[in-house]
Every structure is written in C-alpha cells, then in structure tokens.
Design an enzyme around this catalytic site. Structure first.
Site, PDB file in Angstrom:
ATOM      1  N   GLY A 174      19.716   8.583  -1.768  1.00  0.00           N
ATOM      2  CA  GLY A 174      19.855   8.563  -0.912  1.00  0.00           C
ATOM      3  C   GLY A 174      20.587   8.128   0.166  1.00  0.00           C
ATOM      4  O   GLY A 174      20.323   7.456   0.713  1.00  0.00           O
ATOM      5  N   PHE A 184      -0.380   8.122   5.696  1.00  0.00           N
ATOM      6  CA  PHE A 184      -1.197   6.933   5.218  1.00  0.00           C
ATOM      7  C   PHE A 184      -1.031   6.559   6.758  1.00  0.00           C
ATOM      8  O   PHE A 184      -2.248   5.666   6.759  1.00  0.00           O
ATOM      9  CB  PHE A 184       0.764   6.186   4.491  1.00  0.00           C
ATOM     10  N   GLY A 223       5.529   2.929  -2.465  1.00  0.00           N
ATOM     11  CA  GLY A 223       5.724   2.506  -1.550  1.00  0.00           C
ATOM     12  C   GLY A 223       4.488   1.553  -1.055  1.00  0.00           C
ATOM     13  O   GLY A 223       4.800   1.039   0.174  1.00  0.00           O
ATOM     14  N   ASP A 234      10.816  -0.669   9.214  1.00  0.00           N
ATOM     15  CA  ASP A 234      10.384  -0.513   8.002  1.00  0.00           C
ATOM     16  C   ASP A 234      11.545  -1.476   6.625  1.00  0.00           C
ATOM     17  O   ASP A 234      10.747  -1.841   5.532  1.00  0.00           O
ATOM     18  CB  ASP A 234      11.130   0.866   8.066  1.00  0.00           C
ATOM     19  N   LYS A 254      13.800  10.022  12.194  1.00  0.00           N
ATOM     20  CA  LYS A 254      13.507   8.123  12.285  1.00  0.00           C
ATOM     21  C   LYS A 254      14.986   8.461  12.840  1.00  0.00           C
ATOM     22  O   LYS A 254      16.057   7.053  13.410  1.00  0.00           O
ATOM     23  CB  LYS A 254      14.111   7.416  10.756  1.00  0.00           C
TER      24      LYS A 254
END
Length: 252
Positions: A131, A23, A234, A108, A72
C-alpha cells in the site's frame, strides 16, 4: 460552576470517514475515566476534508484531533504549520491547537517503530510495504530510522513503487523478511479478504505486520501464523501513537 474546573473540560476527537469502529474514541474514554479527567473524545465522521474547518469552528473547547483514513495527507493544506517530522513523512495523524493555529504531527511512525522493535532479529534487513497511502508514509519513515531497507507494493504502477502484486513470487518474498500491510484489506466487516501475495513462500523467519486491529487476527496474519511467521497486529501501535498524541496535546 467552578471556573477552574470548567477550564479542565476539553474536547478531543478523531477525523475520518466511516469511523464508527474507532479505536481512539474507546481508548480515550477509558483513559479519561481511569484518570478522572473531565474531557470528552468524539468522532467527526466527514464526507470530505473540506468540512473540517467548519467542524472546528462550531465545536467549543476543542484542543486536539487525531486524523485517520482517508485524510492523513489531504488535511495538510488546511494546517497552519507542520512539525519537522510530519513534514518529512508527508502525512499527519495528530493536530494540536495552539494559539488559534493548527499544527500537524505524526505519531504513527512512533507507534509502529516501537511496536516492531522488540521482534527484530539480525536477518530482518528488508521489508515490503503493501500500500502507498498516508499510513505507509509513516511506516517508511520508521523503517528508515531502524535502518531497514524497504520497497512498496501497489495494485498499479506508480512513481516510487517497485512491485505490483502480480510481480510477487517466491524469490521476492524470500528476500523480504518483513511484510507490512498498510492497506484496509481485511478490516471488519470484510474479514475474508487479504492482500494477494504468495503466502506459501512465508516461513518462520518472516514477520507479518498488519496495521489493522479489528479483527485481532486478519486473514493476512492467519496465513502467516500457519507458516510459522511472527505476526503482529496494529493494536500496540495504536496505543503507543495515542499516548504520543496525548503528550503533544498537553505540551506547554
């Protein structure tokens, strides 16, 4: 070539693995075009986070990076410093280059919080996070800020996880009116997959939020939509976190 003009040509990029779908690259290419900026944004698709410092070393005019799956958390030991919020979250998705130092941030949480807020109602008091990876940490932090209780769901029994997928039943789903998919299950091209939860227990009071944006409607969201739930993908989160990253890179 005009030196002042040349100084305006910076390079930004995304660090991850298997990120050709990115993206970020398209988003920033469009942004730079619209705003008549000379910068570029590229993908750094690396097999191991150990490659990152060499990538930085050989890439001139690099000013900032985004970080995505699966790095991350792994990127943190390579950084010189973390801002306070990234340290609390324990995950980094934005790196700023300042005076030859790498400083980690997390945008985020900002993207998620501000994309979820418009949909919240009084009965949205608790959430299930599907998750436990780096993305889920930012989601958990945002939920704390929104004063929404949450529990994790994972495939395996580990510290901090309340439920395994096999534990989920009608009562549990009924008690958590927000369900957030922080796993890659259902991402293109594996669009026929979805998290294994009892979808029959979903109703119109639920919010199903999927961090995935490709496809626009994952199987997870489609099942929720059929049951009358509010569904969110998202994309808005990504747009918000990207703009927040841009602000960080351009701080004086």
């Amino acid at each position: 070539m005009d030196n002042a003009q040349d100084k305006l040509k910076f390079k930004f990029g995304l660090v991850g693995r298997n990120i050709s779908y990115s993206f970020s690259r398209n988003y920033f290419a469009e942004k730079f075009g619209k705003e008549n900026l000379k910068h570029s944004y590229v993908n750094f698709d690396i097999e191991s986070i150990d490659e990152l410092l060499n990538v930085i070393k050989i890439t001139p005019n690099l000013k900032g990076l985004n970080v995505t799956i699966p790095y991350k958390e792994e990127v943190i030991p390579l950084l010189d410093d973390l801002n306070k919020r990234a340290r609390k979250i324990g995950a980094v998705n934005t790196i700023r280059f300042k005076e030859n130092k790498l400083i980690g941030y997390n945008t985020d949480y900002y993207g998620f919080k501000n994309s979820l807020k418009p949909y919240l109602k009084k009965h949205h008091k608790s959430a299930l996070i599907l998750g436990t990876g780096g993305a889920s940490k930012a989601i958990a932090y945002a939920l704390k800020k929104l004063k929404i209780k949450f529990d994790y769901v994972s495939r395996s029994n580990k510290k901090g996880v309340k439920f395994q997928y096999s534990d989920l039943n009608n009562d549990i789903i009924s008690n958590y009116k927000i369900i957030i998919n922080c796993t890659p299950i259902g991402t293109f091209p594996d669009v026929d997959q979805c998290p294994n939860i009892p979808y029959d227990s979903i109703n119109e009071k639920h919010i199903l939020y999927d961090l995935i944006y490709n496809p626009e409607r994952t199987k997870f969201l489609s099942y929720g939509e059929k049951k009358g739930a509010t569904v969110i993908n998202g994309l808005k989160m990504l747009e918000l976190q990207a703009e927040k990253s841009w602000q960080i890179w351009n701080k004086s």
